[in-house]
Design a protein around this motif. Structure first.
Motif, PDB file in Angstrom:
ATOM      1  N   PHE A 107       2.234  -5.067  -2.590  1.00 43.64           N
ATOM      2  CA  PHE A 107       2.513  -6.499  -2.446  1.00 43.64           C
ATOM      3  C   PHE A 107       2.475  -7.103  -3.842  1.00 43.64           C
ATOM      4  O   PHE A 107       1.464  -7.005  -4.526  1.00 43.64           O
ATOM      5  CB  PHE A 107       1.457  -7.171  -1.553  1.00 43.64           C
ATOM      6  CG  PHE A 107       1.116  -6.410  -0.300  1.00 43.64           C
ATOM      7  CD1 PHE A 107       2.082  -6.160   0.669  1.00 43.64           C
ATOM      8  CD2 PHE A 107      -0.161  -5.907  -0.095  1.00 43.64           C
ATOM      9  CE1 PHE A 107       1.769  -5.445   1.826  1.00 43.64           C
ATOM     10  CE2 PHE A 107      -0.484  -5.195   1.045  1.00 43.64           C
ATOM     11  CZ  PHE A 107       0.490  -4.953   2.005  1.00 43.64           C
ATOM     12  N   ALA A 108       3.559  -7.700  -4.271  1.00 45.80           N
ATOM     13  CA  ALA A 108       3.650  -8.215  -5.640  1.00 45.80           C
ATOM     14  C   ALA A 108       2.900  -9.535  -5.794  1.00 45.80           C
ATOM     15  O   ALA A 108       3.068 -10.448  -4.977  1.00 45.80           O
ATOM     16  CB  ALA A 108       5.114  -8.405  -6.016  1.00 45.80           C
ATOM     17  N   HIS A 109       2.070  -9.603  -6.797  1.00 49.93           N
ATOM     18  CA  HIS A 109       1.343 -10.833  -7.137  1.00 49.93           C
ATOM     19  C   HIS A 109       1.231 -10.945  -8.646  1.00 49.93           C
ATOM     20  O   HIS A 109       0.836  -9.971  -9.298  1.00 49.93           O
ATOM     21  CB  HIS A 109      -0.102 -10.799  -6.604  1.00 49.93           C
ATOM     22  CG  HIS A 109      -0.247 -10.759  -5.132  1.00 49.93           C
ATOM     23  ND1 HIS A 109      -0.226 -11.889  -4.362  1.00 49.93           N
ATOM     24  CD2 HIS A 109      -0.435  -9.728  -4.272  1.00 49.93           C
ATOM     25  CE1 HIS A 109      -0.398 -11.554  -3.087  1.00 49.93           C
ATOM     26  NE2 HIS A 109      -0.515 -10.250  -3.004  1.00 49.93           N
ATOM     27  N   ASP A 148     -10.669  -9.793  -6.462  1.00 48.85           N
ATOM     28  CA  ASP A 148     -10.795  -9.760  -4.993  1.00 48.85           C
ATOM     29  C   ASP A 148      -9.480  -9.311  -4.358  1.00 48.85           C
ATOM     30  O   ASP A 148      -9.467  -8.471  -3.443  1.00 48.85           O
ATOM     31  CB  ASP A 148     -11.130 -11.161  -4.446  1.00 48.85           C
ATOM     32  CG  ASP A 148     -12.494 -11.670  -4.859  1.00 48.85           C
ATOM     33  OD1 ASP A 148     -13.330 -10.869  -5.329  1.00 48.85           O
ATOM     34  OD2 ASP A 148     -12.727 -12.884  -4.715  1.00 48.85           O
ATOM     35  N   LEU A 149      -8.399  -9.911  -4.837  1.00 50.98           N
ATOM     36  CA  LEU A 149      -7.069  -9.614  -4.284  1.00 50.98           C
ATOM     37  C   LEU A 149      -6.733  -8.136  -4.481  1.00 50.98           C
ATOM     38  O   LEU A 149      -6.230  -7.468  -3.553  1.00 50.98           O
ATOM     39  CB  LEU A 149      -6.042 -10.499  -4.982  1.00 50.98           C
ATOM     40  CG  LEU A 149      -4.584 -10.435  -4.545  1.00 50.98           C
ATOM     41  CD1 LEU A 149      -4.436 -10.794  -3.074  1.00 50.98           C
ATOM     42  CD2 LEU A 149      -3.737 -11.393  -5.389  1.00 50.98           C
ATOM     43  N   ASN A 208      -8.887  -6.120  -2.097  1.00 52.61           N
ATOM     44  CA  ASN A 208      -8.391  -6.246  -0.719  1.00 52.61           C
ATOM     45  C   ASN A 208      -7.108  -5.445  -0.521  1.00 52.61           C
ATOM     46  O   ASN A 208      -6.868  -4.898   0.563  1.00 52.61           O
ATOM     47  CB  ASN A 208      -8.172  -7.717  -0.356  1.00 52.61           C
ATOM     48  CG  ASN A 208      -9.483  -8.443  -0.093  1.00 52.61           C
ATOM     49  OD1 ASN A 208     -10.511  -7.812   0.175  1.00 52.61           O
ATOM     50  ND2 ASN A 208      -9.461  -9.762  -0.170  1.00 52.61           N
ATOM     51  N   THR A 209      -6.295  -5.382  -1.558  1.00 52.12           N
ATOM     52  CA  THR A 209      -5.066  -4.585  -1.470  1.00 52.12           C
ATOM     53  C   THR A 209      -5.403  -3.097  -1.415  1.00 52.12           C
ATOM     54  O   THR A 209      -4.863  -2.347  -0.588  1.00 52.12           O
ATOM     55  CB  THR A 209      -4.154  -4.901  -2.668  1.00 52.12           C
ATOM     56  OG1 THR A 209      -3.932  -6.316  -2.732  1.00 52.12           O
ATOM     57  CG2 THR A 209      -2.802  -4.208  -2.533  1.00 52.12           C
ATOM     58  N   ARG A 216      -6.565  -1.311   1.850  1.00 51.32           N
ATOM     59  CA  ARG A 216      -5.593  -0.939   2.867  1.00 51.32           C
ATOM     60  C   ARG A 216      -5.230   0.540   2.800  1.00 51.32           C
ATOM     61  O   ARG A 216      -4.522   1.065   3.662  1.00 51.32           O
ATOM     62  CB  ARG A 216      -4.359  -1.840   2.761  1.00 51.32           C
ATOM     63  CG  ARG A 216      -4.630  -3.242   3.339  1.00 51.32           C
ATOM     64  CD  ARG A 216      -3.669  -4.290   2.858  1.00 51.32           C
ATOM     65  NE  ARG A 216      -3.693  -5.505   3.687  1.00 51.32           N
ATOM     66  CZ  ARG A 216      -4.627  -6.457   3.631  1.00 51.32           C
ATOM     67  NH1 ARG A 216      -5.637  -6.336   2.789  1.00 51.32           N
ATOM     68  NH2 ARG A 216      -4.555  -7.522   4.429  1.00 51.32           N
TER      69      ARG A 216
END
Lengths: 470, 470
Positions: free
Chosen positions: A110-112, A231-232, A235-236, A239
């Protein structure tokens, strides 16, 4: 319990009262000066005005930037205007590092975009974008325990989260990864090192700070990411699928070049024992992302204001008060080390010193590192700080905060004034280190404490030397 | 006082108890369902998991970006997996705006980088750097009062600082400058418009948000700067010498192009009065600088969780629960307006609706906008929320928060659930709108409240129509 006893000096006439048996009249007089200095500092905003001036007229002042040069000029002018008797600059050289630009992102699945900062000394990505899979470690020890070669082609990510404590000791538990993480990761084959910022806030921006490459180990990019981005990323990763991260950065790495740095020193000359030095220190340089209000504009404000108030006393205290605004603290105490080297012949005349480089909070403790015979006098002085919320620590091991620790190692007795550092690492080394974060009331109180200490230490007949063996 | 009375429905069998004289047994049974739903929501973290999923797997989702398209797919899949009976997408078109890059600084007399963001719809600087002298205004009214032509070649700066209030009304006092400031400045000859961010925090980053150009007025760059940078600029201006500011930005301005947007709608079909609609709303789009956790990931989490819990009930409530995730709220309620247009034939079947688009705080008030005859039933329902800290407002003017206000204008009765919004504008439209800011406990409570409201409104025999005249 009797109040502490200080020496009181009239110009050219030494009236030394050195024992606990001194007349109450003189003690009361010095006590009156302390009270007067306290009230002056508590009812004035000079130290705040100095921080405002430095952060507005100079702002961020990273070593090697034009603003750093302007800060030296600013400091010389400010010291002169505040009534210091002598003001001078001592130049030396420090390693040059340049931040350049940085772009960081979680690339997949997921790109951020990611808020990140190069760590001081970091190399860049040589004009390319580096994209690799992330391997997460709970802390530096876990990274160090990874098998040799296990990070070949990967990006090591240390997720350790700094804990908030009043005395700031969470910093010591977290900062090791920042300093040595990149080389530890490179030893295992990693192509880059990223870490959760060493900070207690939840803002989406990173904390910078210095890192060091180990000799003989490949230099790989070293980057701090913000707490929310860490955190992000976690969380990634949770998965369970591969996560890749991209970095494009032009940080210079250790350039081999040096840049001229300058300690700025100002003195309020002592009336009768001018060769004996009481030092107050702070550092003039800052990181480049905020305006260096808390780190260490506040220290500059407190020490210059204390010097000003003491310069106004008639009669002057016996000893000389020397205020040292150290250069290049952030990148490794270069200014302090240079000071010790340049002043080695004079180090034995350093009677005692105190630095302010610990932010915004109210001081709650005076922690000495002095000759044991001088402890009763210090204890009596500490009583005068009790109404300001300060008690004296039972230990006697203080070596001086920050820069002043270099002088402590060179034999200078010291006092550490310990503040409530609960929020210091919210702002430390971030873009949020700005003027509005200054707690005006705590700054007044802390300025009063440093002014009182400066007067006490320059006027007392007590000698704090030699400092206790470590 | 008796508990409120609701209709209770078995599949295919309508057992309508519509009066205050209903049997206590049925009332007690519905009350039991409410209690059960409350306990379910309070002891579950479904809404949080939905916010975590949206912010991690999609993240920022500005209209016109690939992430916005992914968010639609995400929402459809999520609604299906949560047990909604019907899920569909309604597409329309909205204006396309692209942020591009921005670099801002105080250029002289003291150079500082400035944390800034283009306001939505802003034009850029056409590939050049715009540097001009700054003229400060206390607020929008002061700017509007400036003489014609007085800002020729200047940059207008509105320094107004938003005030913090529990109900967030400081936003209304501040946001006018953001919406119309650029055109007001341009009317006086200004070449750019900068303003202190509409926000209550002290972080060194800006708050974005939508702006509008007036017809026939030159479009000039419109930029928000961070609170600390606004302080810095004001402190610099205070010194009484000319201050110049530089902007380089590639924001697209109104492009004239449109982009496809999509409302995502899911229904839990009512057992007996399926044509009667109770709506719960939130918006799916977000600004691009955070991950849209608070604005409005929380709304997505609350409304989807409420829909899920109600979908699990056997028997199902009488009316249909329709959850609407609106598109393009941030740039001007495009999705909500499209919904009203597409559903105008059906608007009379909209019995009542509630939106969640007000952040993180615990709800303290239920504010109705319903047929007066329905107030006693609502008051009885509100009693069931009292243990959760909610009381009912005396007014009856609610039109629906945010998107739902468009449905309110089209005649839908509404309830506003008012939370403690004290910290909402710390995060609003900033990079700090991230998952870690979600208050998990308040989210559970608010989810319970929306779930209970959804059940009450779908199962009561009370009709809330028509909404009171404004």
């Amino acid at each position: 319990m009797s109040r502490f006893i200080v020496g009181k000096h009239f110009t050219g006439i030494l009236l030394l009262i050195a024992t606990l048996g001194a007349t109450q009249a003189v003690a009361a007089d010095s006590q009156a000066t302390l009270e007067s200095l306290k009230n002056k500092a508590l009812n004035d905003d000079l130290s705040y005005q100095i921080v405002e001036s430095l952060t507005t007229e100079v702002g961020a002042r990273l070593v090697g930037t034009p603003a750093e040069k302007r800060s030296v000029e600013w400091a010389v002018n400010k010291m002169k205007s505040l009534g210091f008797d002598k003001v001078w600059v001592e130049e030396s050289e420090a390693q040059l590092w340049q931040r350049g630009d940085l772009s960081a992102s979680i690339a997949s699945p997921f790109a951020h975009p990611v808020a990140a900062l190069a760590l001081g000394n970091s190399v860049g990505t040589q004009g390319k974008t580096l994209t690799a899979e992330v391997v997460e470690f709970a802390d530096l020890a876990a990274l160090q325990a990874a098998p040799e070669g296990s990070l070949e082609g990967k990006i090591a990510f240390v997720a350790y989260k700094m804990a908030r404590h009043k005395d700031g000791h969470g910093y010591g538990e977290a900062v090791g990864a920042r300093v040595v993480g990149a080389s530890e990761a490179a030893k295992k084959g990693a192509v880059a090192f990223i870490m959760r910022s060493v900070g207690t806030d939840t803002n989406r921006f990173a904390h910078t700070g210095v890192s060091r490459y180990a000799d003989g180990v490949k230099k790989i990019p070293a980057v701090a990411i913000s707490n929310p981005d860490a955190d992000l990323l976690q969380n990634t990763l949770k998965r369970g699928k591969p996560v890749s991260f991209s970095l494009t950065m032009s940080a210079s790495g250790p350039t081999g070049k040096t840049t001229t740095i300058a300690n700025v020193i100002g003195e309020v000359t002592g009336a009768s024992k001018a060769a004996e030095l009481v030092t107050l220190g702070a550092h003039l340089d800052s990181w480049d992302v905020g305006t260096g209000a808390i780190d260490d504009g506040i220290g500059v404000g407190i020490t210059l204001a204390a010097g000003h108030y003491i310069s106004q006393l008639q009669p002057r205290p016996a000893r000389t008060l020397r205020v040292i605004l150290f250069a290049a603290e952030e990148i490794g105490l270069y200014g302090a080390k240079d000071y010790v080297q340049k002043h080695q012949d004079e180090m034995s005349q350093h009677v005692i010193g105190a630095e302010w480089d610990f932010g915004n909070g109210a001081i709650y403790e005076l922690e000495p590192g002095i000759n044991e015979a001088a402890l009763p006098a210090m204890r009596e002085f500490a009583e005068s700080l009790a109404p300001l919320g300060v008690s004296m620590a039972n230990s006697n091991t203080a070596k001086g905060q920050s820069d002043m620790s270099a002088l402590g190692e060179a034999g200078q007795p010291a006092v550490n004034f310990n503040p409530d550092g609960s929020d210091y690492f919210d702002y430390h080394h971030t873009r949020n280190d700005t003027l509005d974060k200054v707690d005006k009331q705590a700054l007044k109180t802390n300025t009063a404490i440093y002014t009182m200490f400066g007067f006490f230490a320059t006027s007392t007949s007590t000698d704090f030397r030699p400092r206790p063996a470590s």
